[in-house]
Design an enzyme around this catalytic site. Structure first.
Site, PDB file in Angstrom:
ATOM      1  N   GLU A 194       0.796  -1.236   0.000  1.00  0.00           N
ATOM      2  CA  GLU A 194       0.000   0.000   0.000  1.00  0.00           C
ATOM      3  C   GLU A 194       0.826   1.283   0.000  1.00  0.00           C
ATOM      4  O   GLU A 194       0.735   2.097   0.921  1.00  0.00           O
ATOM      5  CB  GLU A 194      -0.956   0.002   1.205  1.00  0.00           C
ATOM      6  CG  GLU A 194      -1.862  -1.225   1.241  1.00  0.00           C
ATOM      7  CD  GLU A 194      -2.775  -1.266   2.460  1.00  0.00           C
ATOM      8  OE1 GLU A 194      -2.620  -0.418   3.352  1.00  0.00           O
ATOM      9  OE2 GLU A 194      -3.636  -2.149   2.502  1.00  0.00           O
TER      10      GLU A 194
ATOM     11  N   ASN B 182       2.100  -5.114  -3.207  1.00  0.00           N
ATOM     12  CA  ASN B 182       0.717  -5.471  -2.862  1.00  0.00           C
ATOM     13  C   ASN B 182      -0.102  -4.207  -2.567  1.00  0.00           C
ATOM     14  O   ASN B 182       0.357  -3.319  -1.841  1.00  0.00           O
ATOM     15  CB  ASN B 182       0.762  -6.361  -1.608  1.00  0.00           C
ATOM     16  CG  ASN B 182      -0.537  -7.099  -1.321  1.00  0.00           C
ATOM     17  OD1 ASN B 182      -1.089  -7.742  -2.211  1.00  0.00           O
ATOM     18  ND2 ASN B 182      -1.018  -7.011  -0.098  1.00  0.00           N
TER      19      ASN B 182
ATOM     20  N   HIS C 204     -10.144  -6.457  -2.058  1.00  0.00           N
ATOM     21  CA  HIS C 204     -11.247  -6.218  -1.126  1.00  0.00           C
ATOM     22  C   HIS C 204     -12.317  -5.512  -1.958  1.00  0.00           C
ATOM     23  O   HIS C 204     -12.363  -4.278  -2.008  1.00  0.00           O
ATOM     24  CB  HIS C 204     -10.783  -5.371   0.056  1.00  0.00           C
ATOM     25  CG  HIS C 204      -9.729  -6.066   0.881  1.00  0.00           C
ATOM     26  ND1 HIS C 204     -10.008  -7.195   1.608  1.00  0.00           N
ATOM     27  CD2 HIS C 204      -8.424  -5.801   1.061  1.00  0.00           C
ATOM     28  CE1 HIS C 204      -8.900  -7.600   2.217  1.00  0.00           C
ATOM     29  NE2 HIS C 204      -7.925  -6.767   1.905  1.00  0.00           N
TER      30      HIS C 204
ATOM     31  N   GLU D 146      -5.967 -11.034  -1.150  1.00  0.00           N
ATOM     32  CA  GLU D 146      -6.807 -10.820   0.041  1.00  0.00           C
ATOM     33  C   GLU D 146      -8.288 -10.768  -0.305  1.00  0.00           C
ATOM     34  O   GLU D 146      -9.039  -9.936   0.219  1.00  0.00           O
ATOM     35  CB  GLU D 146      -6.391  -9.511   0.746  1.00  0.00           C
ATOM     36  CG  GLU D 146      -4.905  -9.436   1.076  1.00  0.00           C
ATOM     37  CD  GLU D 146      -4.502  -8.195   1.858  1.00  0.00           C
ATOM     38  OE1 GLU D 146      -5.383  -7.485   2.362  1.00  0.00           O
ATOM     39  OE2 GLU D 146      -3.283  -7.941   1.957  1.00  0.00           O
TER      40      GLU D 146
ATOM     41  N   ASP E 105     -12.095 -10.789  -0.582  1.00  0.00           N
ATOM     42  CA  ASP E 105     -13.355 -10.954   0.162  1.00  0.00           C
ATOM     43  C   ASP E 105     -14.427 -10.133  -0.549  1.00  0.00           C
ATOM     44  O   ASP E 105     -14.120  -9.143  -1.214  1.00  0.00           O
ATOM     45  CB  ASP E 105     -13.253 -10.609   1.662  1.00  0.00           C
ATOM     46  CG  ASP E 105     -12.508  -9.320   1.969  1.00  0.00           C
ATOM     47  OD1 ASP E 105     -12.514  -8.403   1.126  1.00  0.00           O
ATOM     48  OD2 ASP E 105     -11.932  -9.223   3.073  1.00  0.00           O
TER      49      ASP E 105
HETATM   50  C1  XIL Z   1      -5.996  -6.623   8.475  1.00  0.00           C
HETATM   51  C2  XIL Z   1      -6.242  -7.767   9.434  1.00  0.00           C
HETATM   52  O1  XIL Z   1      -7.083  -8.727   8.829  1.00  0.00           O
HETATM   53  C3  XIL Z   1      -6.861  -7.238  10.695  1.00  0.00           C
HETATM   54  O2  XIL Z   1      -6.941  -8.276  11.661  1.00  0.00           O
HETATM   55  C4  XIL Z   1      -6.048  -6.067  11.263  1.00  0.00           C
HETATM   56  O3  XIL Z   1      -6.728  -5.482  12.342  1.00  0.00           O
HETATM   57  C5  XIL Z   1      -5.824  -5.015  10.206  1.00  0.00           C
HETATM   58  O4  XIL Z   1      -5.224  -5.612   9.079  1.00  0.00           O
HETATM   59  N1  XIL Z   1      -4.878  -5.047   3.779  1.00  0.00           N
HETATM   60  C6  XIL Z   1      -3.825  -5.799   4.239  1.00  0.00           C
HETATM   61  C7  XIL Z   1      -3.988  -6.657   5.416  1.00  0.00           C
HETATM   62  O5  XIL Z   1      -2.784  -5.854   3.563  1.00  0.00           O
HETATM   63  O6  XIL Z   1      -2.805  -6.783   6.145  1.00  0.00           O
HETATM   64  C8  XIL Z   1      -5.084  -6.156   6.320  1.00  0.00           C
HETATM   65  O7  XIL Z   1      -5.291  -7.100   7.358  1.00  0.00           O
HETATM   66  C9  XIL Z   1      -6.345  -5.932   5.526  1.00  0.00           C
HETATM   67  C10 XIL Z   1      -6.114  -4.878   4.457  1.00  0.00           C
END
Ligand code: XIL
Length: 411
Positions: free
Chosen positions: A200, A241, A277, A306, A308
């Site tokens: 990020e 990422n 996401h 990641e 979802d």
């Molecule tokens: C999130 C975790 O799932 C949570 O438990 C924590 O509180 C915050 O981070 N992008 C990412 C991940 O790269 O590391 C994040 O994970 C979600 C967003």
């Protein structure tokens, strides 16, 4: 309620705010049977069974399915570990159930939290690898790989306090920073296939995020991390990422420009991790495909890191908690989500050539453990973004992924 696309700018605000939250856990689980070698033909069977998989009869169909056997690239899931809530390393009900799910369906894990900066490097002279090593041992024992996440991330809760307060000059900062990356990447060298090296780095408008690392080292902190990671672990695939890069736009273009610059200057980078996401209706499948293709065209791997897909979208015009939101996971919503998972997997297969598929990881197992419940929805209400329900039973979404992986129509 009809959801409509939300603004990436708003998502940026949201994501920036959640990044300051403390660890809240990321995994969950379900019990299912031993893996069996599911084939394309058994997958078409899963399609028909999926329509009933929101009821308890679905668990038997899950036992016939082993998601990871349907792909020749890693199929992963993010997990909580050590003593986090819903840790897969505990011998309580949730831990046992989650391990059964993992061993049935997944051949890669990502630590949801315990391999972030402050967890592995809590004091300048102290590295803590015990929890990550235990997770890695569990993975190794079960023929599962561990995608390592992450060496450098701006998010406040996981940047170690000592690093925020580090008072050395520019030279000392650079030495400290390189040591962080090299020590951690070196510790896991030979045991992990891939790293999210920098997470990020960009704002939504394509400018570089004003992170601590950018402030101290300039934007060169990114290439420095990649070079140091490569030096410490010559074998691992090194990923950049980020979120909100699967819809084209300024942030996507900034990522592409950085990647082109790295390639032109021989900065070691192997792939781009698309966090994904996403939402039910955003981004479009066409946008997702062209974003993946742009990376693949450059000879870099594409990894969905990641994934979802929540049902509610707080950025949609229709969402207005508590007056107007989806409070029940109806069969219709479950079926739509199944199709959305399938469409995304199909887009991945269509846009990314086989040798550049770094894998597909879902961010959590059980809906109720999803990080989105607290960060996206403020714990106001339930949502159902993942492949398994709160009782660890498979959802239609699981069969959507299976259908996508086996080139079945997305229904
Ligand atoms: C999130 C975790 O799932 C949570 O438990 C924590 O509180 C915050 O981070 N992008 C990412 C991940 O790269 O590391 C994040 O994970 C979600 C967003």
């Amino acid at each position: 309620m009809q959801l409509s696309p939300r603004s990436p700018l708003l998502l940026s605000t949201l994501l920036s705010s959640f990044l300051f939250l403390g660890a809240c856990g990321g995994g969950g689980g379900s019990s299912s049977g031993n893996p069996s070698s599911a084939s394309a033909s058994s997958s078409s069977q899963t399609s028909s069974e999926a329509s009933s998989s929101s009821d308890s009869s679905s668990s038997s169909s899950s036992e016939a399915l082993s998601l990871h056997t349907l792909a020749d690239f890693p199929i992963g899931v993010a997990v909580s570990a050590a003593n986090e809530p819903s840790s897969i390393m505990q011998d309580d009900e949730a831990g046992v159930a989650q391990r059964a799910i993992i061993e049935a369906h997944f051949d890669q894990l990502t630590a949801g939290n315990i391999m972030k900066m402050s967890y592995l490097h809590p004091a300048q002279d102290t590295y803590f690898f015990d929890d990550a090593d235990a997770l890695l041992d569990y993975a190794d024992d079960n023929g599962i790989s561990l995608h390592a996440h992450t060496l450098v991330w701006h998010s406040d809760y996981q940047v170690p306090d000592w690093m925020k307060n580090f008072e050395g000059d520019a030279t000392a900062w650079l030495a400290m920073y390189k040591e962080h990356v090299e020590t951690i990447a070196g510790h896991f060298a030979g045991r992990v296939p891939s790293w999210d090296v920098v997470n990020e780095a960009f704002n939504e408008d394509g400018t570089y995020r004003n992170s601590l690392f950018n402030q101290k080292l300039g934007t060169a902190y990114i290439e420095t991390a990649f070079a140091s990671a490569r030096q410490a672990d010559p074998q691992a695939d090194l990923y950049y990422n980020d979120f909100n890069i699967s819809n084209g736009g300024d942030k996507f273009q900034a990522m592409i420009n950085m990647v082109d610059d790295f390639i032109a200057r021989d900065i070691p980078i192997d792939g781009v991790g698309f966090q994904m996401h996403v939402f039910m209706d955003w981004p479009s499948i066409d946008a997702i495909k062209s974003s993946f293709a742009a990376v693949a065209e450059r000879g870099l791997k594409v990894k969905i890191t990641e994934l979802d897909i929540p049902i509610n979208n707080p950025y949609s015009a229709g969402y207005n908690y508590p007056d107007n939101y989806e409070a029940t996971f109806t069969d219709e919503l479950a079926a739509a989500q199944k199709k959305r998972y399938c469409d995304i997997v199909t887009a991945y297969l269509d846009a990314v050539p086989a040798d550049l598929r770094g894998g597909l990881t879902v961010w959590g197992i059980r809906d109720s453990d999803s990080w989105l419940i607290s960060t996206l929805f403020d714990n106001n209400h339930e949502d159902w973004p993942l492949l398994f329900d709160n009782n660890f039973d498979p959802k239609p979404a699981l069969y959507g992924v299976a259908d996508g992986l086996t080139n079945q129509p997305c229904l």
